[in-house]
Design an enzyme around this catalytic site. Sequence first.
Site, PDB file in Angstrom:
ATOM      1  N   GLY A 120      74.446  13.933  38.996  1.00 36.85           N
ATOM      2  CA  GLY A 120      74.541  14.411  40.382  1.00 36.85           C
ATOM      3  C   GLY A 120      73.172  14.358  41.052  1.00 36.85           C
ATOM      4  N   ARG A 147      77.232   8.350  37.134  1.00 37.73           N
ATOM      5  CA  ARG A 147      77.477   8.881  35.788  1.00 37.73           C
ATOM      6  C   ARG A 147      78.088   7.724  35.020  1.00 37.73           C
ATOM      7  NH1 ARG A 147      79.031  13.568  39.081  1.00 37.73           N
ATOM      8  NH2 ARG A 147      77.524  15.216  38.664  1.00 37.73           N
ATOM      9  N   ASP A 188      71.073  17.534  32.076  1.00 37.54           N
ATOM     10  CA  ASP A 188      71.253  17.556  30.633  1.00 37.54           C
ATOM     11  C   ASP A 188      71.883  16.265  30.082  1.00 37.54           C
ATOM     12  OD1 ASP A 188      70.894  19.670  28.586  1.00 37.54           O
ATOM     13  OD2 ASP A 188      72.984  19.135  28.168  1.00 37.54           O
ATOM     14  N   THR A 238      68.492  19.035  39.190  1.00 37.59           N
ATOM     15  CA  THR A 238      69.890  19.396  39.468  1.00 37.59           C
ATOM     16  C   THR A 238      69.903  20.668  40.307  1.00 37.59           C
ATOM     17  OG1 THR A 238      71.867  20.429  38.521  1.00 37.59           O
ATOM     18  CG2 THR A 238      69.973  20.299  37.079  1.00 37.59           C
ATOM     19  N   ASP A 254      71.906  22.898  40.175  1.00 37.80           N
ATOM     20  CA  ASP A 254      72.475  24.019  39.413  1.00 37.80           C
ATOM     21  C   ASP A 254      71.414  24.845  38.670  1.00 37.80           C
ATOM     22  OD1 ASP A 254      74.878  23.110  40.284  1.00 37.80           O
ATOM     23  OD2 ASP A 254      75.569  22.364  38.350  1.00 37.80           O
ATOM     24  N   ASP A 304      70.395  24.503  35.717  1.00 39.00           N
ATOM     25  CA  ASP A 304      71.016  24.885  34.445  1.00 39.00           C
ATOM     26  C   ASP A 304      70.479  24.118  33.236  1.00 39.00           C
ATOM     27  OD1 ASP A 304      72.069  22.444  35.112  1.00 39.00           O
ATOM     28  OD2 ASP A 304      74.132  22.941  34.608  1.00 39.00           O
ATOM     29  N   ARG A 309      79.162  24.547  38.319  1.00 38.18           N
ATOM     30  CA  ARG A 309      80.337  24.470  37.445  1.00 38.18           C
ATOM     31  C   ARG A 309      80.170  25.361  36.224  1.00 38.18           C
ATOM     32  NH1 ARG A 309      82.354  18.594  37.514  1.00 38.18           N
ATOM     33  NH2 ARG A 309      80.163  18.268  37.050  1.00 38.18           N
TER      34      ARG A 309
HETATM   35  O1  F6P Z   1      75.008  18.403  40.339  1.00 37.98           O
HETATM   36  C1  F6P Z   1      75.703  19.452  39.750  1.00 37.98           C
HETATM   37  C2  F6P Z   1      76.942  19.690  40.532  1.00 37.98           C
HETATM   38  O2  F6P Z   1      76.529  19.884  41.827  1.00 37.98           O
HETATM   39  C3  F6P Z   1      77.830  20.817  40.092  1.00 37.98           C
HETATM   40  O3  F6P Z   1      77.463  22.075  40.569  1.00 37.98           O
HETATM   41  C4  F6P Z   1      79.173  20.376  40.601  1.00 37.98           C
HETATM   42  O4  F6P Z   1      80.207  20.967  39.900  1.00 37.98           O
HETATM   43  C5  F6P Z   1      79.103  18.918  40.365  1.00 37.98           C
HETATM   44  O5  F6P Z   1      77.758  18.564  40.505  1.00 37.98           O
HETATM   45  C6  F6P Z   1      79.966  18.093  41.234  1.00 37.98           C
HETATM   46  O6  F6P Z   1      79.606  16.768  41.102  1.00 37.98           O
HETATM   47  P1  F6P Z   1      80.389  15.476  41.582  1.00 37.98           P
HETATM   48  O7  F6P Z   1      81.324  15.870  42.660  1.00 37.98           O
HETATM   49  O8  F6P Z   1      79.323  14.547  42.023  1.00 37.98           O
HETATM   50  O9  F6P Z   1      81.117  14.969  40.391  1.00 37.98           O
END
Ligand code: F6P
Length: 333
Positions: free
Chosen positions: A15, A76, A107, A135, A137, A139, A181
């Site tokens: 992300g 990804r 991660d 990120t 998050d 995290d 998430r």
């Molecule tokens: O980058 C992390 C994040 O923003 C999470 O908080 C979220 O759940 C996820 O990415 C959503 O990512 P995408 O919609 O790009 O799959």
Amino acid sequence: MDGKVKRIGVLTSGGDAPGMNAAVRAVVRTAMSRNVECVGIRRGWNGLINSDFLLMNASSVSHTIDRGGTVLYTARSEEFMHPEGRDRALATCKLLGLDGIVAIGGDGTFRGALALARQAEEQGVNLRVVGVPATIDNDIGCSHYTIGFDTACNTAIECIDKLRDTMQSHERCSVVEVMGRRAGYLALYVGISVGATAVLIPEREVDFERDVVDKIRQARLAGSTHYMVVVAEGAGSAIEIGKRIHEEVGIDPRVTVLGHIQRGGSPTARDRETASRMGYEAVIALLDMDGNRIIGTRDGHMLAMDMEEALAMTKQFQMDRYQVLEALSTTGR
Ligand code: F6P
């Protein structure tokens, strides 16, 4: 590492996060300053698999420090999760003569980087990897801070401040879902910063009566006629929480899912500065240190940690901040 580092690759993966461009810029410019060539790999690990790259120089990253998103694009990669995909990526590394890669992401990005480095070692290919945590998050276990978190917090706060204006006028309850998430950092920091009535995070099991109903009730008793409930996406769906509030409290909330707007925007000073330092340290680690590394912050200091050890680290969730939130949300407004 054998021999001098002559050429490195840089990529963004997973992300996106505001500040990724500032990190790429820092990697490219630091490499230039040390007479090392820099190749930008586009679309994350897929770019290595598909030989999708561009040679970068100081001017390729001009006027990017202020831009959100990532100029290198991101993805990804499913294929990279398999040894066959990583073999194709290694073939590109050999073809381009890459001695190292700086991978900017989360991660999953780092786990992929380590798998690639191990596969390279097995095949006798000289390739080291350094991870830069980015990120929204926040995290990543080994780093107190990740690039993009501050900008995302500020974006969410700006949106919620606007929501509050209308909620206040109509004396309504607002339920706002923020990203995260698996982590509640964004929800917690935003919740404290907007003076939320209640905040739900994945790190703490939700007791609806205690965490929502009681909080709204206490706010009402203290004189409030509008309520702001902030929910991390990993703690439950805002729509469902809105319905439950309606059923159990008898008020009619308005639900807002902030979504991907939190991932965009021009990075804040904190994200630009942190990304610049992390990008710089990543190149220095590739040039001057052994082994695969992750750059992380610990109490404001930058560390280049062994990648395997860093990936095994877990971050202690900041429950003390939750207590701050609890204390401040019970007084009413
Ligand atoms: O980058 C992390 C994040 O923003 C999470 O908080 C979220 O759940 C996820 O990415 C959503 O990512 P995408 O919609 O790009 O799959």
